[in-house]
Write an enzyme that holds these catalytic residues in place. Sequence first.
Site, PDB file in Angstrom:
ATOM      1  N   CYS A  18      10.170  -9.436  -5.357  1.00  0.00           N
ATOM      2  CA  CYS A  18       9.826  -9.415  -3.911  1.00  0.00           C
ATOM      3  C   CYS A  18      10.616  -8.627  -3.287  1.00  0.00           C
ATOM      4  O   CYS A  18      11.144  -7.372  -3.498  1.00  0.00           O
ATOM      5  CB  CYS A  18       9.299 -10.768  -3.555  1.00  0.00           C
ATOM      6  SG  CYS A  18       8.079 -10.591  -2.200  1.00  0.00           S
ATOM      7  N   ARG A  31      -1.593  -8.310   3.931  1.00  0.00           N
ATOM      8  CA  ARG A  31      -0.837  -9.084   2.861  1.00  0.00           C
ATOM      9  C   ARG A  31      -1.954  -9.143   1.628  1.00  0.00           C
ATOM     10  O   ARG A  31      -2.959  -9.563   1.721  1.00  0.00           O
ATOM     11  CB  ARG A  31      -0.528 -10.523   3.152  1.00  0.00           C
ATOM     12  CG  ARG A  31       0.653 -10.687   4.462  1.00  0.00           C
ATOM     13  CD  ARG A  31       1.264 -11.789   4.324  1.00  0.00           C
ATOM     14  NE  ARG A  31       2.166 -12.172   3.345  1.00  0.00           N
ATOM     15  CZ  ARG A  31       3.500 -11.707   3.252  1.00  0.00           C
ATOM     16  NH1 ARG A  31       3.615 -10.945   4.327  1.00  0.00           N
ATOM     17  NH2 ARG A  31       3.984 -11.818   2.007  1.00  0.00           N
ATOM     18  N   HIS A  86       5.403 -14.357  -8.126  1.00  0.00           N
ATOM     19  CA  HIS A  86       5.895 -15.110  -7.947  1.00  0.00           C
ATOM     20  C   HIS A  86       5.286 -16.571  -8.712  1.00  0.00           C
ATOM     21  O   HIS A  86       4.757 -16.261  -9.882  1.00  0.00           O
ATOM     22  CB  HIS A  86       5.997 -15.683  -6.422  1.00  0.00           C
ATOM     23  CG  HIS A  86       6.281 -14.527  -5.510  1.00  0.00           C
ATOM     24  ND1 HIS A  86       7.294 -14.177  -5.440  1.00  0.00           N
ATOM     25  CD2 HIS A  86       5.359 -14.040  -4.550  1.00  0.00           C
ATOM     26  CE1 HIS A  86       7.454 -13.154  -4.522  1.00  0.00           C
ATOM     27  NE2 HIS A  86       6.156 -13.027  -3.902  1.00  0.00           N
TER      28      HIS A  86
END
Length: 242
Positions: free
Chosen positions: A97, A131, A194
């Site tokens: 990220c 997002r 993630h």
Amino acid sequence: MTRNERPLTILQLYPRDMNIYGDWGNVLSLSRRARRHGYAPRLVDYNPGDAFPEEVDILVGGGGQDSGQSVIQEDLHAIAPRLRRLAEDGAPMLVICGLYQLFGHDFTTVDGEVLRGIGIFDAHTVGGRERLIGNIVTESEEFGRIVGYENHSGLTTLGPDVQRLGTVVKGEGNNLEDDHEGARHRNVIGSYLHGSLLPKNPRISDFLVEAAARRRYGDFAPAEIDDSLAERAREVAAGRPR
């Protein structure tokens, strides 16, 4: 020196400011995987102002808010020559990220601030208003199916001098325009996955351990490891709704 006495130094890059998506889980998983293969992992944290260790076998870096990226930027550029030399020498790295973005050329935030990257990846990132959140599945020629969870607003576009980590099967990946996820340069892996990434994707852990062992010791003899629990976890994660 027997195999289980051979040390491997795992450096966690900026855990104080870039560790908000369970990135410690990647370090823990990698450490245990290295031990299962017969090595003695040594964990080292590096934060701004610390002395960079003389020996680094594997580097792991995580995600953070835009503010965290601003905090580390000056220090990151101070150690950038060392990081680039390690990358070109074949040292394995995993950056997730926020650090994935800063390992590219630049990251332009949604407010127009330009954070200069260190150029290990031929990639540019811009902040988006939306997002990209949810379970994600990609296919990789080297690692097979990679499963994880993405949560980012940065939109990353790869240049011609870097290859994607995987092709998106479910989810968004690097951006909203193509089917790319992550990036690869030599033994450096960048990704938006993630969740944490490594516990569900042991083939990537094995790649990092093997690359480190071959670089430092010139050989690697993998142990036989039962990954049935990880496979079940992968199946559950891959089957979850977006």
